[in-house]
Design a protein around this motif. Sequence first.
Motif, PDB file in Angstrom:
ATOM      1  N   LEU A 159       0.836  -1.193   0.000  1.00 52.23           N
ATOM      2  CA  LEU A 159       0.000   0.000   0.000  1.00 52.23           C
ATOM      3  C   LEU A 159       0.872   1.245   0.000  1.00 52.23           C
ATOM      4  O   LEU A 159       1.896   1.293   0.693  1.00 52.23           O
ATOM      5  N   TRP A 160       0.453   2.236  -0.765  1.00 54.66           N
ATOM      6  CA  TRP A 160       1.066   3.560  -0.732  1.00 54.66           C
ATOM      7  C   TRP A 160      -0.039   4.551  -0.387  1.00 54.66           C
ATOM      8  O   TRP A 160      -1.115   4.522  -0.986  1.00 54.66           O
ATOM      9  N   MET A 161       0.193   5.426   0.569  1.00 56.78           N
ATOM     10  CA  MET A 161      -0.781   6.435   0.941  1.00 56.78           C
ATOM     11  C   MET A 161      -0.256   7.825   0.589  1.00 56.78           C
ATOM     12  O   MET A 161       0.930   8.113   0.789  1.00 56.78           O
ATOM     13  N   ASP A 162      -1.145   8.669   0.072  1.00 57.06           N
ATOM     14  CA  ASP A 162      -0.756  10.020  -0.307  1.00 57.06           C
ATOM     15  C   ASP A 162      -0.732  10.976   0.885  1.00 57.06           C
ATOM     16  O   ASP A 162      -0.292  12.119   0.757  1.00 57.06           O
ATOM     17  N   GLY A 163      -1.210  10.512   2.019  1.00 65.46           N
ATOM     18  CA  GLY A 163      -1.232  11.340   3.216  1.00 65.46           C
ATOM     19  C   GLY A 163      -1.747  10.532   4.384  1.00 65.46           C
ATOM     20  O   GLY A 163      -2.072   9.342   4.242  1.00 65.46           O
ATOM     21  N   PRO A 164      -1.870  11.140   5.552  1.00 66.47           N
ATOM     22  CA  PRO A 164      -2.335  10.411   6.728  1.00 66.47           C
ATOM     23  C   PRO A 164      -3.842  10.229   6.734  1.00 66.47           C
ATOM     24  O   PRO A 164      -4.569  10.876   5.974  1.00 66.47           O
ATOM     25  N   GLY A 165      -4.307   9.332   7.608  1.00 66.94           N
ATOM     26  CA  GLY A 165      -5.745   9.211   7.840  1.00 66.94           C
ATOM     27  C   GLY A 165      -6.353   7.862   7.538  1.00 66.94           C
ATOM     28  O   GLY A 165      -7.537   7.656   7.797  1.00 66.94           O
ATOM     29  N   MET A 166      -5.571   6.903   7.012  1.00 67.48           N
ATOM     30  CA  MET A 166      -6.139   5.605   6.651  1.00 67.48           C
ATOM     31  C   MET A 166      -5.779   4.542   7.695  1.00 67.48           C
ATOM     32  O   MET A 166      -4.609   4.322   7.992  1.00 67.48           O
ATOM     33  N   LEU A 167      -6.802   3.874   8.234  1.00 62.97           N
ATOM     34  CA  LEU A 167      -6.581   2.731   9.105  1.00 62.97           C
ATOM     35  C   LEU A 167      -6.679   1.452   8.275  1.00 62.97           C
ATOM     36  O   LEU A 167      -7.522   1.349   7.380  1.00 62.97           O
ATOM     37  N   CYS A 168      -5.830   0.499   8.582  1.00 57.27           N
ATOM     38  CA  CYS A 168      -5.842  -0.795   7.913  1.00 57.27           C
ATOM     39  C   CYS A 168      -6.160  -1.879   8.930  1.00 57.27           C
ATOM     40  O   CYS A 168      -5.648  -1.856  10.059  1.00 57.27           O
ATOM     41  N   ILE A 169      -6.998  -2.829   8.535  1.00 54.12           N
ATOM     42  CA  ILE A 169      -7.372  -3.961   9.381  1.00 54.12           C
ATOM     43  C   ILE A 169      -7.012  -5.229   8.617  1.00 54.12           C
ATOM     44  O   ILE A 169      -7.460  -5.443   7.489  1.00 54.12           O
ATOM     45  N   ALA A 170      -6.180  -6.067   9.234  1.00 56.88           N
ATOM     46  CA  ALA A 170      -5.655  -7.252   8.567  1.00 56.88           C
ATOM     47  C   ALA A 170      -5.624  -8.425   9.549  1.00 56.88           C
ATOM     48  O   ALA A 170      -5.832  -8.243  10.745  1.00 56.88           O
ATOM     49  N   PRO A 171      -5.372  -9.633   9.070  1.00 56.66           N
ATOM     50  CA  PRO A 171      -5.383 -10.793   9.962  1.00 56.66           C
ATOM     51  C   PRO A 171      -4.338 -10.706  11.081  1.00 56.66           C
ATOM     52  O   PRO A 171      -3.214 -10.263  10.867  1.00 56.66           O
ATOM     53  N   ARG A 172      -4.723 -11.138  12.256  1.00 56.99           N
ATOM     54  CA  ARG A 172      -3.872 -11.093  13.442  1.00 56.99           C
ATOM     55  C   ARG A 172      -2.555 -11.854  13.257  1.00 56.99           C
ATOM     56  O   ARG A 172      -1.524 -11.444  13.793  1.00 56.99           O
ATOM     57  N   ARG A 173      -2.567 -12.902  12.484  1.00 55.74           N
ATOM     58  CA  ARG A 173      -1.380 -13.754  12.392  1.00 55.74           C
ATOM     59  C   ARG A 173      -0.188 -13.045  11.770  1.00 55.74           C
ATOM     60  O   ARG A 173       0.952 -13.506  11.902  1.00 55.74           O
ATOM     61  N   ILE A 174      -0.411 -11.922  11.075  1.00 54.42           N
ATOM     62  CA  ILE A 174       0.708 -11.239  10.434  1.00 54.42           C
ATOM     63  C   ILE A 174       1.450 -10.321  11.399  1.00 54.42           C
ATOM     64  O   ILE A 174       2.406  -9.656  10.988  1.00 54.42           O
ATOM     65  N   LEU A 175       1.038 -10.277  12.670  1.00 56.10           N
ATOM     66  CA  LEU A 175       1.639  -9.331  13.612  1.00 56.10           C
ATOM     67  C   LEU A 175       3.164  -9.355  13.608  1.00 56.10           C
ATOM     68  O   LEU A 175       3.785  -8.284  13.514  1.00 56.10           O
ATOM     69  N   PRO A 176       3.835 -10.510  13.736  1.00 59.06           N
ATOM     70  CA  PRO A 176       5.306 -10.471  13.784  1.00 59.06           C
ATOM     71  C   PRO A 176       5.930  -9.790  12.566  1.00 59.06           C
ATOM     72  O   PRO A 176       6.850  -8.964  12.710  1.00 59.06           O
ATOM     73  N   GLU A 177       5.438 -10.115  11.386  1.00 55.99           N
ATOM     74  CA  GLU A 177       5.989  -9.516  10.168  1.00 55.99           C
ATOM     75  C   GLU A 177       5.602  -8.041  10.067  1.00 55.99           C
ATOM     76  O   GLU A 177       6.383  -7.220   9.583  1.00 55.99           O
ATOM     77  N   LEU A 178       4.401  -7.704  10.524  1.00 59.45           N
ATOM     78  CA  LEU A 178       3.949  -6.322  10.460  1.00 59.45           C
ATOM     79  C   LEU A 178       4.786  -5.434  11.371  1.00 59.45           C
ATOM     80  O   LEU A 178       5.099  -4.286  11.009  1.00 59.45           O
ATOM     81  N   VAL A 179       5.156  -5.934  12.533  1.00 58.61           N
ATOM     82  CA  VAL A 179       6.029  -5.179  13.419  1.00 58.61           C
ATOM     83  C   VAL A 179       7.302  -4.788  12.677  1.00 58.61           C
ATOM     84  O   VAL A 179       7.740  -3.627  12.705  1.00 58.61           O
ATOM     85  N   GLN A 180       7.918  -5.738  11.994  1.00 56.27           N
ATOM     86  CA  GLN A 180       9.146  -5.446  11.260  1.00 56.27           C
ATOM     87  C   GLN A 180       8.904  -4.476  10.115  1.00 56.27           C
ATOM     88  O   GLN A 180       9.751  -3.631   9.815  1.00 56.27           O
ATOM     89  N   ALA A 181       7.743  -4.559   9.490  1.00 55.00           N
ATOM     90  CA  ALA A 181       7.426  -3.685   8.362  1.00 55.00           C
ATOM     91  C   ALA A 181       7.230  -2.243   8.788  1.00 55.00           C
ATOM     92  O   ALA A 181       7.488  -1.313   8.015  1.00 55.00           O
ATOM     93  N   LEU A 182       6.769  -2.037  10.032  1.00 53.87           N
ATOM     94  CA  LEU A 182       6.443  -0.685  10.490  1.00 53.87           C
ATOM     95  C   LEU A 182       7.562  -0.010  11.270  1.00 53.87           C
ATOM     96  O   LEU A 182       7.518   1.188  11.514  1.00 53.87           O
ATOM     97  N   ILE A 183       8.555  -0.779  11.690  1.00 54.90           N
ATOM     98  CA  ILE A 183       9.656  -0.174  12.444  1.00 54.90           C
ATOM     99  C   ILE A 183      10.555   0.640  11.513  1.00 54.90           C
ATOM    100  O   ILE A 183      10.913   0.184  10.457  1.00 54.90           O
TER     101      ILE A 183
END
Length: 219
Positions: free
Chosen positions: A195-219
């Motif tokens: 995903l690419w966002m042009d600005g702030p304001g979008m919440l994303c809801i995704a499956p819980r199991r991706i948490l470990p990988e998502l942590v690394q993606a957001l750091i």
Amino acid sequence: MKDGVIVESAVPVTLIGGGAGSAADVAFSRALAPVCVAADGGAMLALEAGVMPDAVIGDFDSLPEDIRARIPPKQLYHISEQSSTDFDKALRNIAAPLVIAVGFTGERLDHQLAAFHVLAAHNARPCIMLGATEVIFHCPAQVDLPVTQGDVVSLFPMQKVSGRSTGLEWPIDGLEFHPMRLIGTSNRATGAVRLWMDGPGMLCIAPRRILPELVQALI
């Protein structure tokens, strides 16, 4: 310590609230975010999980006296103002690469909606809310989601926002999202999603199991 910050950490932080959550949720989060902070009554869940929070932040209106008595006074940070939620008070006073918020979904719907507001309002502080089956976070300028074909990926705008995507069954390119006009719930992944966002304001809801990988993606 930075001005206006109560907890400063070089590693991700688990923030525990008083909503729906379990000791297993706390353990799952702390494996990725070892420092523990409680927002007011979230201290009860922390202690139930066998964890002494490094700090308890809030107005303490939902912190029972017997729980408060078990926490060293130097780890109690009382913020009396009533114009913000305890989630807000805690998140804005944590300086860390990322926060995983446990116990901020379920229970009362108004509290959950308020938590979504906090994610959007403090979008410069990466934070993932851990739910029973999903994770919720504010989309940065770019993020990769390690989802698989058929996974539900929902996008909910908190303000006017647009962006682009790859890996979604219904691409978002060219769409102008707005909470009163167009939202993006129940989209589906065809594979890994970017995903690419042009600005702030979008919440994303995704499956819980991706948490470990998502942590690394957001750091």
